[in-house]
Design a protein around this motif. Structure first.
Motif, PDB file in Angstrom:
ATOM      1  N   CYS A 265      41.965 -38.864  28.525  1.00 16.86           N
ATOM      2  CA  CYS A 265      41.518 -37.857  27.656  1.00 16.86           C
ATOM      3  C   CYS A 265      42.014 -36.273  27.963  1.00 16.86           C
ATOM      4  N   ASP A 266      42.925 -35.915  27.733  1.00 21.29           N
ATOM      5  CA  ASP A 266      43.325 -34.371  28.237  1.00 21.29           C
ATOM      6  C   ASP A 266      43.485 -33.496  27.109  1.00 21.29           C
ATOM      7  N   PHE A 267      43.442 -32.356  27.408  1.00 20.86           N
ATOM      8  CA  PHE A 267      43.355 -31.228  26.330  1.00 20.86           C
ATOM      9  C   PHE A 267      44.383 -31.512  25.316  1.00 20.86           C
ATOM     10  N   ALA A 268      45.662 -31.271  25.673  1.00 20.14           N
ATOM     11  CA  ALA A 268      46.913 -31.104  24.768  1.00 20.14           C
ATOM     12  C   ALA A 268      46.857 -32.430  23.732  1.00 20.14           C
ATOM     13  N   PRO A 269      46.849 -33.567  24.110  1.00 20.88           N
ATOM     14  CA  PRO A 269      47.009 -34.725  23.238  1.00 20.88           C
ATOM     15  C   PRO A 269      45.643 -34.782  22.235  1.00 20.88           C
ATOM     16  N   LEU A 270      44.472 -34.201  22.876  1.00 21.58           N
ATOM     17  CA  LEU A 270      43.381 -34.217  21.952  1.00 21.58           C
ATOM     18  C   LEU A 270      43.570 -33.329  20.769  1.00 21.58           C
TER      19      LEU A 270
END
Length: 314
Positions: free
Chosen positions: A179-184
Motif C-alpha cells: 500500500c503505497d501513496f500513489a496507487p492509493l
C-alpha cells in the motif's frame, strides 16, 4: 468530480506481480532469497556492533540502528508479498493497508535520517578530528536518533490520518505489491489535493533536507581529504566514507524519484521495479557493502567467528 461509486472500503486487493500467474513461483523464490539475505546480513551487522567493544563508536552505533530499521522496513512489505505470491486471495484489510503505508513512510524516512547522521559523523571525524570525542558523545547520538524517530513517526501519522479519511472506488485493486501513496490516491473518489500537497511540500522538504545534509557534509569532507599531504591518509579517509556513499546512492536514487514528483506520473511496472530497489534490494545490500568495504567490520566478524569456532580461546 467524483469517479465511480463512492464507498466505505473494508479491504484492498494487492495485485502487484500477479500477472502472469506462471511467474509467481519463480518470484516467490526470488524474493524469499533476498529477504533471507536481508535478515541474515542486517542481523549480523547489528549483533557484531553490539558485542564487539572495538565497534562501540558513534559511526557503528548509527550503522547498527540502520541495520535494525532495515530489518523492520523490509518485513513490512516482503512477508505479505510472499504470501500473496502463493495465494489466490491477495486481500489486505483497510486498517492493514493504512498501517503498511504508515510504516513505509516512517521507517523509510528514519533510514534517510540515519544516513544523514552517519554523514555528519564522518564530517566531524575527518574535518574536526580533535573535537570528535566532544561533539559525538554517546548521549548526543541517542538524542539525535530519538528526535529523528519522533519527527518521522509524526510525519507518517499525518499522511496516514489524511489517507484514512478518503473514500475509495470500485474493486479497490491496488496495482502494487504494498500500500503505497500513489496507487492509493488513484483509487480515491475523494478530493486528494491536501494529500498530494503534503507529499509535494512537507515530504519533499524532509527528504531534501536529509539529502542536502549528506551533500554538504561530503563537500566539506572532499575538501578536507584533498588538503591531506599523505596519500595513505587520503586513502584511509576515503575508505571510511566509500561504504556510506554507496549505501546513500542505493537508498536516495529510487526514493527521490518515487516521492518527489506528481502522483499523475505514476507508472505501474516502472514504479514497482523502483519500489523493489528501495524496499528490498537496498536493505539487502547495505550490510554486505559495509562488510566488503570496511576493514573494521571485517575484523569484528573474524573475531566473532573465531570466538564461536574456538570458545576456549581468550
Amino acid at each position: 468530480m467524483e469517479r465511480g461509486n463512492k464507498s466505505t472500503s473494508t479491504e484492498f486487493e494487492l495485485v502487484g506481480f500477479s500477472d502472469p500467474p506462471e511467474h509467481q513461483p519463480f518470484l516467490f523464490i526470488f524474493f524469499l532469497i533476498m529477504y533471507m539475505f536481508t535478515i541474515v546480513g542486517n542481523s549480523m551487522i547489528f549483533c557484531i556492533v553490539r558485542i564487539d567493544p572495538q565497534l562501540h563508536t558513534p559511526m557503528y552505533f548509527f550503522l547498527s540502528s540502520l541495520a535494525l530499521v532495515d530489518i523492520v522496513f523490509t518485513s513490512v512489505t516482503v512477508p505479505k508479498l510472499l504470501i500473496n505470491l502463493l495465494s489466490d486471495s491477495k486481500k489486505i484489510s483497510f486498517a492493514g493497508c493504512i498501517m503498511q503505508l504508515y510504516c513505509i513512510f516512517a521507517l523509510g524516512n528514519l533510514d534517510s535520517l540515519i544516513l544523514a547522521m552517519m554523514a555528519y559523523d564522518r564530517y566531524v571525524a575527518i574535518c574536526r578530528p580533535l573535537h570528535y570525542s566532544m561533539l559525538m558523545k554517546k548521549s548526543l547520538c541517542v538524542k539525535l536518533l530519538v528526535s529523528a524517530g519522533v519527527i518521522v513517526f509524526l510525519h507518517a501519522l499525518a499522511h496516514s490520518i489524511l489517507m484514512a479519511q478518503l473514500s475509495f472506488c470500485g474493486a479497490n485493486k491496488v496495482h502494487h505489491f504494498f500500500c503505497d501513496f500513489a496507487p492509493l490516491i488513484k483509487l480515491s473518489c475523494s478530493d486528494t489535493s491536501t494529500n498530494v500537497m503534503l507529499l509535494l511540500t512537507e515530504t519533499s522538504l524532509l527528504l531534501l533536507f536529509h539529502f542536502l545534509c549528506i551533500v554538504f557534509s561530503y563537500i566539506r569532507i572532499i575538501f578536507a581529504i584533498l588538503k591531506m599531504r599523505s596519500p595513505e591518509g587520503r586513502h584511509k579517509a576515503f575508505s571510511t566514507c566509500s561504504s556510506h556513499l554507496t549505501v546513500v546512492a542505493l537508498q536516495y536514487g529510487p526514493v527521490l524519484f518515487t516521492y518527489i514528483r506528481p502522483s499523475s506520473e505514476y507508472s505501474l511496472n516502472r514504479d514497482m521495479i523502483i519500489s523493489v530497489m528501495y524496499t528490498v534490494v537496498a536493505p539487502m545490500l547495505n550490510p554486505y557493502v559495509y562488510t566488503v568495504r570496511n576493514k573494521e567490520v571485517q575484523g569484528a566478524l573474524m573475531r566473532a567467528v573465531s570466538k564461536i569456532a574456538c570458545p576456549c580461546k581468550k
